[in-house]
Write an enzyme that holds these catalytic residues in place. Structure first.
Site, PDB file in Angstrom:
ATOM      1  N   HIS A  99       0.840  -1.191   0.000  1.00  0.00           N
ATOM      2  CA  HIS A  99       0.000   0.000   0.000  1.00  0.00           C
ATOM      3  C   HIS A  99       0.881   1.249   0.000  1.00  0.00           C
ATOM      4  O   HIS A  99       1.932   1.280   0.650  1.00  0.00           O
ATOM      5  CB  HIS A  99      -0.905   0.033   1.236  1.00  0.00           C
ATOM      6  CG  HIS A  99      -1.659  -1.239   1.461  1.00  0.00           C
ATOM      7  ND1 HIS A  99      -2.586  -1.728   0.558  1.00  0.00           N
ATOM      8  CD2 HIS A  99      -1.624  -2.134   2.484  1.00  0.00           C
ATOM      9  CE1 HIS A  99      -3.085  -2.858   1.022  1.00  0.00           C
ATOM     10  NE2 HIS A  99      -2.518  -3.125   2.192  1.00  0.00           N
ATOM     11  N   GLU A 116      -1.382  -0.070   8.379  1.00  0.00           N
ATOM     12  CA  GLU A 116      -2.350  -0.958   9.029  1.00  0.00           C
ATOM     13  C   GLU A 116      -1.694  -1.780  10.124  1.00  0.00           C
ATOM     14  O   GLU A 116      -0.465  -1.832  10.249  1.00  0.00           O
ATOM     15  CB  GLU A 116      -2.994  -1.887   7.997  1.00  0.00           C
ATOM     16  CG  GLU A 116      -2.007  -2.787   7.270  1.00  0.00           C
ATOM     17  CD  GLU A 116      -2.625  -3.471   6.059  1.00  0.00           C
ATOM     18  OE1 GLU A 116      -3.626  -2.981   5.526  1.00  0.00           O
ATOM     19  OE2 GLU A 116      -2.089  -4.513   5.648  1.00  0.00           O
ATOM     20  N   HIS A 174       3.649  -7.270   1.803  1.00  0.00           N
ATOM     21  CA  HIS A 174       3.096  -8.203   2.780  1.00  0.00           C
ATOM     22  C   HIS A 174       2.038  -9.092   2.144  1.00  0.00           C
ATOM     23  O   HIS A 174       1.551  -8.821   1.047  1.00  0.00           O
ATOM     24  CB  HIS A 174       2.468  -7.426   3.948  1.00  0.00           C
ATOM     25  CG  HIS A 174       1.340  -6.520   3.516  1.00  0.00           C
ATOM     26  ND1 HIS A 174       1.544  -5.257   3.026  1.00  0.00           N
ATOM     27  CD2 HIS A 174      -0.001  -6.715   3.483  1.00  0.00           C
ATOM     28  CE1 HIS A 174       0.385  -4.690   2.726  1.00  0.00           C
ATOM     29  NE2 HIS A 174      -0.577  -5.568   2.978  1.00  0.00           N
ATOM     30  N   ARG A 194      -1.273  -4.918  -6.174  1.00  0.00           N
ATOM     31  CA  ARG A 194      -1.020  -6.355  -6.178  1.00  0.00           C
ATOM     32  C   ARG A 194       0.279  -6.636  -6.915  1.00  0.00           C
ATOM     33  O   ARG A 194       0.472  -6.217  -8.055  1.00  0.00           O
ATOM     34  CB  ARG A 194      -2.203  -7.077  -6.826  1.00  0.00           C
ATOM     35  CG  ARG A 194      -2.255  -8.565  -6.594  1.00  0.00           C
ATOM     36  CD  ARG A 194      -3.494  -9.191  -7.215  1.00  0.00           C
ATOM     37  NE  ARG A 194      -4.723  -8.746  -6.570  1.00  0.00           N
ATOM     38  CZ  ARG A 194      -5.761  -8.209  -7.221  1.00  0.00           C
ATOM     39  NH1 ARG A 194      -5.708  -8.049  -8.520  1.00  0.00           N
ATOM     40  NH2 ARG A 194      -6.821  -7.844  -6.563  1.00  0.00           N
TER      41      ARG A 194
END
Length: 315
Positions: A99, A116, A174, A194
């Protein structure tokens, strides 16, 4: 203002399972329930008020009706509602992904970036995830390895157990592995690049889209930092994360414990195990495993009663 229950928006991504329905009491008829968005005002899926006089309103409508002061002073620095909280059931591997940070995401995608935190709610034996790289590499090598399908060789593979915590800063490559249930607290963003997807196909038989150029631009390609444990505050509470975007506490309740939603922030309470009730000013709201409760800022003291584990988030 009183605490309210929320019902989630659901996502049926191809890697999802059925545990959100069978173990977390989610009312959804999808064959696969990959994610439940427990606290969300995002355009891609909003939580809905499930209790009280505002029942049936989306969380955005509830905030608009009651005023942004219910979010607290700390939320004023954010242009949008600051966080998004999910329960994630990864029956199969998620794609390798990354991200962007705020600067890149706002410029390119028109929304915030995505830092996150993951709390491992449960997992199968020998479950693992990918967290950053196992060595320093260059962006050029990263791109080359994506293109020749050797990127897994340089990713940091970590075996997991129930209760583990991972802080995933924007730019960290990740992936959640198969057999893991996660509570994810993140910035209010749905931008994902992705990198690698095991050559999986969508329901129409097409390869899922990769975002290689953008991923290479935003990824931190140095060796992953050590994973740090949460900070224990007392016998019942542990700080799992504390950053510019959110603070997250795990509470283990056996009996009752008092918390406060002051003028600085709302509290989000996600019940990841057990049952009980949340009480405020003489009124109680019963909850069970899988429930999501929103406590407005300036509510003041509230009590969690019962035998349960809760993830409490604020900004």
């Amino acid at each position: 203002m009183k605490p309210i229950k929320l019902s989630p928006a659901f996502k049926d991504y191809l890697w999802g399972g059925t545990k959100l329905r069978t173990e977390f009491n989610k009312d959804c008829d999808f064959d696969k329930i990959a994610e439940s968005w427990e606290l969300s005002t995002h355009k891609d899926g909003q939580s809905v008020v499930e209790s009280g006089e505002c029942k049936g309103l989306t969380l955005s409508e509830y905030i608009e009706k009651n005023g942004k002061n219910i979010l607290g002073k700390n939320a004023e620095k954010f242009e949008y509602f600051p966080i998004l909280i999910k329960l994630i059931d990864a029956k199969d591997n998620l794609s390798i992904q990354v991200h962007p940070n705020d600067e890149y995401a706002l410029k390119v995608e028109g929304e915030y970036g995505k830092t996150e935190m993951w709390y491992i709610v449960d997992c199968e034996e020998n479950a693992f995830l990918y967290y950053g790289f196992n060595q320093d590499i260059t962006p050029e090598e990263f791109k080359e390895r994506i293109e020749n399908n050797t990127v897994l060789d340089v990713l940091n593979r970590v075996n997991v157990k129930k209760g583990d915590v991972f802080f995933i800063d924007a730019g960290t490559v990740h992936a959640i592995g198969a057999g893991i249930m996660i509570c994810e607290i993140q910035q209010n963003s749905n931008t994902t690049y992705r990198v690698y997807d095991y050559d999986r196909r969508d329901k129409n038989g097409n390869p899922r889209e990769l975002h290689i150029e953008k991923a290479v631009e935003v990824s931190n390609t140095v060796k992953a930092p050590e994973i740090s444990a949460g900070k224990v505050l007392d016998d019942a509470t542990t700080v799992l994360a504390d950053c510019n975007y959110f603070k997250v506490v795990k509470a283990e309740i056996s009996g009752e414990k008092e918390f406060t939603a002051d003028e600085n922030s709302f509290n989000s309470v996600i019940i990841i195990d057990g049952e009980g009730e949340i009480c405020c000013d003489g009124e109680c709201l019963v909850f069970s495993k899988g429930d999501s409760i929103f406590v407005p800022a300036s509510t003041g003291k509230y009590i969690l009663k019962g035998n349960c584990t809760a993830i409490i988030s604020m900004v």
